[in-house]
Design a protein around this motif. Sequence first.
Motif, mmCIF file in Angstrom:
data_model
loop_
_atom_site.group_PDB
_atom_site.id
_atom_site.type_symbol
_atom_site.label_atom_id
_atom_site.label_comp_id
_atom_site.label_asym_id
_atom_site.label_seq_id
_atom_site.Cartn_x
_atom_site.Cartn_y
_atom_site.Cartn_z
ATOM 1 N N ILE A 259 -10.305 -7.650 1.012
ATOM 2 C CA ILE A 259 -9.384 -7.438 2.121
ATOM 3 C C ILE A 259 -8.768 -6.116 2.059
ATOM 4 O O ILE A 259 -8.055 -5.730 0.994
ATOM 5 N N THR A 260 -9.227 -5.117 3.019
ATOM 6 C CA THR A 260 -9.328 -3.719 3.073
ATOM 7 C C THR A 260 -8.787 -3.377 4.364
ATOM 8 O O THR A 260 -9.220 -3.899 5.390
ATOM 9 N N GLY A 261 -8.026 -2.159 4.404
ATOM 10 C CA GLY A 261 -7.664 -1.818 5.528
ATOM 11 C C GLY A 261 -8.500 -0.846 6.388
ATOM 12 O O GLY A 261 -8.473 -0.435 7.531
ATOM 13 N N ARG A 262 -9.710 -0.209 5.599
ATOM 14 C CA ARG A 262 -10.667 0.631 6.198
ATOM 15 C C ARG A 262 -12.052 -0.312 6.463
ATOM 16 O O ARG A 262 -12.202 -1.160 5.781
ATOM 17 N N ASN A 263 -12.575 0.399 7.352
ATOM 18 C CA ASN A 263 -14.151 -0.065 7.701
ATOM 19 C C ASN A 263 -15.039 0.638 6.989
ATOM 20 O O ASN A 263 -15.063 2.075 7.156
ATOM 21 N N SER A 264 -15.879 0.297 6.230
ATOM 22 C CA SER A 264 -16.839 1.110 5.293
ATOM 23 C C SER A 264 -18.186 0.400 5.177
ATOM 24 O O SER A 264 -18.188 -0.847 4.617
ATOM 25 N N GLY A 265 -19.345 0.734 5.476
ATOM 26 C CA GLY A 265 -20.465 0.157 5.304
ATOM 27 C C GLY A 265 -20.752 0.188 3.570
ATOM 28 O O GLY A 265 -21.532 -0.712 3.249
ATOM 29 N N VAL A 266 -20.133 1.394 2.915
ATOM 30 C CA VAL A 266 -20.499 1.073 1.528
ATOM 31 C C VAL A 266 -19.732 -0.107 0.803
ATOM 32 O O VAL A 266 -20.441 -0.679 0.087
ATOM 33 N N VAL A 267 -18.821 -0.385 1.451
ATOM 34 C CA VAL A 267 -17.759 -1.708 1.073
ATOM 35 C C VAL A 267 -18.623 -2.889 1.280
ATOM 36 O O VAL A 267 -19.233 -3.744 0.518
ATOM 37 N N SER A 268 -19.328 -3.071 2.582
ATOM 38 C CA SER A 268 -20.313 -4.155 2.435
ATOM 39 C C SER A 268 -21.709 -4.013 1.844
ATOM 40 O O SER A 268 -21.758 -5.295 1.294
ATOM 41 N N GLY B 193 -11.134 -3.252 7.988
ATOM 42 C CA GLY B 193 -10.215 -2.783 8.889
ATOM 43 C C GLY B 193 -9.174 -3.742 9.490
ATOM 44 O O GLY B 193 -8.504 -3.743 10.292
ATOM 45 N N VAL B 194 -8.728 -4.162 8.472
ATOM 46 C CA VAL B 194 -7.509 -5.310 8.191
ATOM 47 C C VAL B 194 -6.053 -4.425 8.393
ATOM 48 O O VAL B 194 -5.610 -3.501 7.431
ATOM 49 N N GLY B 195 -5.399 -4.592 9.604
ATOM 50 C CA GLY B 195 -4.176 -4.205 9.464
ATOM 51 C C GLY B 195 -2.822 -4.927 8.841
ATOM 52 O O GLY B 195 -2.038 -4.491 8.296
ATOM 53 N N ASN B 196 -3.134 -6.235 9.049
ATOM 54 C CA ASN B 196 -2.203 -7.312 8.381
ATOM 55 C C ASN B 196 -2.845 -8.167 7.433
ATOM 56 O O ASN B 196 -3.664 -8.997 7.531
ATOM 57 N N LYS B 197 -2.680 -7.690 6.074
ATOM 58 C CA LYS B 197 -3.638 -8.572 5.047
ATOM 59 C C LYS B 197 -2.801 -9.806 4.750
ATOM 60 O O LYS B 197 -3.611 -10.542 4.350
ATOM 61 N N ARG B 198 -1.593 -9.815 5.085
ATOM 62 C CA ARG B 198 -0.972 -11.367 4.860
ATOM 63 C C ARG B 198 -1.796 -12.259 5.797
ATOM 64 O O ARG B 198 -1.892 -13.403 5.155
ATOM 65 N N ASP B 199 -1.862 -11.962 7.047
ATOM 66 C CA ASP B 199 -2.565 -12.860 7.925
ATOM 67 C C ASP B 199 -4.063 -13.360 7.548
ATOM 68 O O ASP B 199 -3.994 -14.556 7.823
ATOM 69 N N VAL B 200 -4.627 -12.388 7.188
ATOM 70 C CA VAL B 200 -5.834 -12.514 6.800
ATOM 71 C C VAL B 200 -5.990 -13.279 5.519
ATOM 72 O O VAL B 200 -6.850 -14.275 5.531
ATOM 73 N N ALA C 194 -4.564 -14.673 -6.372
ATOM 74 C CA ALA C 194 -4.141 -13.345 -7.044
ATOM 75 C C ALA C 194 -4.428 -12.161 -6.081
ATOM 76 O O ALA C 194 -5.530 -12.326 -5.312
ATOM 77 N N PHE C 195 -3.502 -11.368 -5.736
ATOM 78 C CA PHE C 195 -3.917 -10.169 -4.883
ATOM 79 C C PHE C 195 -3.564 -8.985 -5.699
ATOM 80 O O PHE C 195 -2.790 -8.568 -6.299
ATOM 81 N N MET C 196 -4.787 -8.293 -5.815
ATOM 82 C CA MET C 196 -4.638 -6.881 -6.213
ATOM 83 C C MET C 196 -4.577 -5.520 -5.450
ATOM 84 O O MET C 196 -5.591 -5.475 -4.492
ATOM 85 N N GLY C 197 -3.533 -4.943 -5.158
ATOM 86 C CA GLY C 197 -3.342 -3.752 -4.465
ATOM 87 C C GLY C 197 -2.409 -2.627 -4.844
ATOM 88 O O GLY C 197 -1.942 -2.780 -6.225
ATOM 89 N N ASP C 198 -2.517 -1.449 -4.178
ATOM 90 C CA ASP C 198 -2.020 -0.441 -4.787
ATOM 91 C C ASP C 198 -1.146 0.434 -3.861
ATOM 92 O O ASP C 198 -0.353 1.199 -4.278
ATOM 93 N N ASP C 199 -0.892 0.030 -2.595
ATOM 94 C CA ASP C 199 -0.133 0.672 -1.765
ATOM 95 C C ASP C 199 0.405 -0.023 -0.664
ATOM 96 O O ASP C 199 0.309 -1.323 -0.692
ATOM 97 N N LEU C 200 1.397 0.606 0.103
ATOM 98 C CA LEU C 200 2.215 -0.137 1.285
ATOM 99 C C LEU C 200 1.534 -1.322 1.963
ATOM 100 O O LEU C 200 1.996 -2.402 2.007
ATOM 101 N N ILE C 201 0.423 -0.861 2.244
ATOM 102 C CA ILE C 201 -0.448 -2.099 3.136
ATOM 103 C C ILE C 201 -0.675 -3.343 2.492
ATOM 104 O O ILE C 201 -0.705 -4.228 3.160
ATOM 105 N N ASP C 202 -0.585 -3.390 1.222
ATOM 106 C CA ASP C 202 -0.837 -4.530 0.261
ATOM 107 C C ASP C 202 0.103 -5.376 0.079
ATOM 108 O O ASP C 202 0.203 -6.417 -0.019
#
Length: 175
Positions: free
Chosen positions: A59-68, A82-89, A105-113
């Motif tokens: 679950i990531t905030g950015r869109n990236s073909g590399v991640v796909s 491209g997720v703005g609201n990770k809680r809802d997803v 379990a959720f592993m994150g590193d910044d405010l959006i998480d």
Amino acid sequence: MDAQTRATRIKLIAFDIDGVMTDGGLHYSDDGHEFKTFNVQDGLGIVLLKRVGIEVAIITGRNSGVVSHRAADLGVTHVYQGVGNKRDVAAKLLDKLGLDWSELAFMGDDLIDLPAMAHAGLTIAPANARPIVKERVHTITAAAGGQGAVREAIEFILAAQGKLEEAFAPYLDPQ
């Protein structure tokens, strides 16, 4: 409840990408192509999770073909970009899988998480996470994102569930 006890209940682990599965650096070529560096040991950790029946999500905030491409390489099918609201997803994924927050379990590193992490049964931050995130998680890895933090978190969960030897067995059996 301590982190190890929380880890015994995990049936799904969701990972952020930048700063967790990578070092957080964004690399672009002159023609705009994006590059990311993933840790191969983290990747094998994801294979170990799947081997013992623990679901994996990105679950990531950015869109990236590399991640796909990386997700496909590892067989991760729950990929949300491209997720703005990770809680809802996360809530929708839990509902789809018939799980509750205590099993995530959720592993994150910044405010959006943080909104998703506030509800998860086990929260994990890599060593390079922002201080505000580190203050709010159940455990922090010794390794930084992109440097084995994901693998460390995975082995922590597998050990807590008594599944580490089972996950390692195919590699240790001399057959």
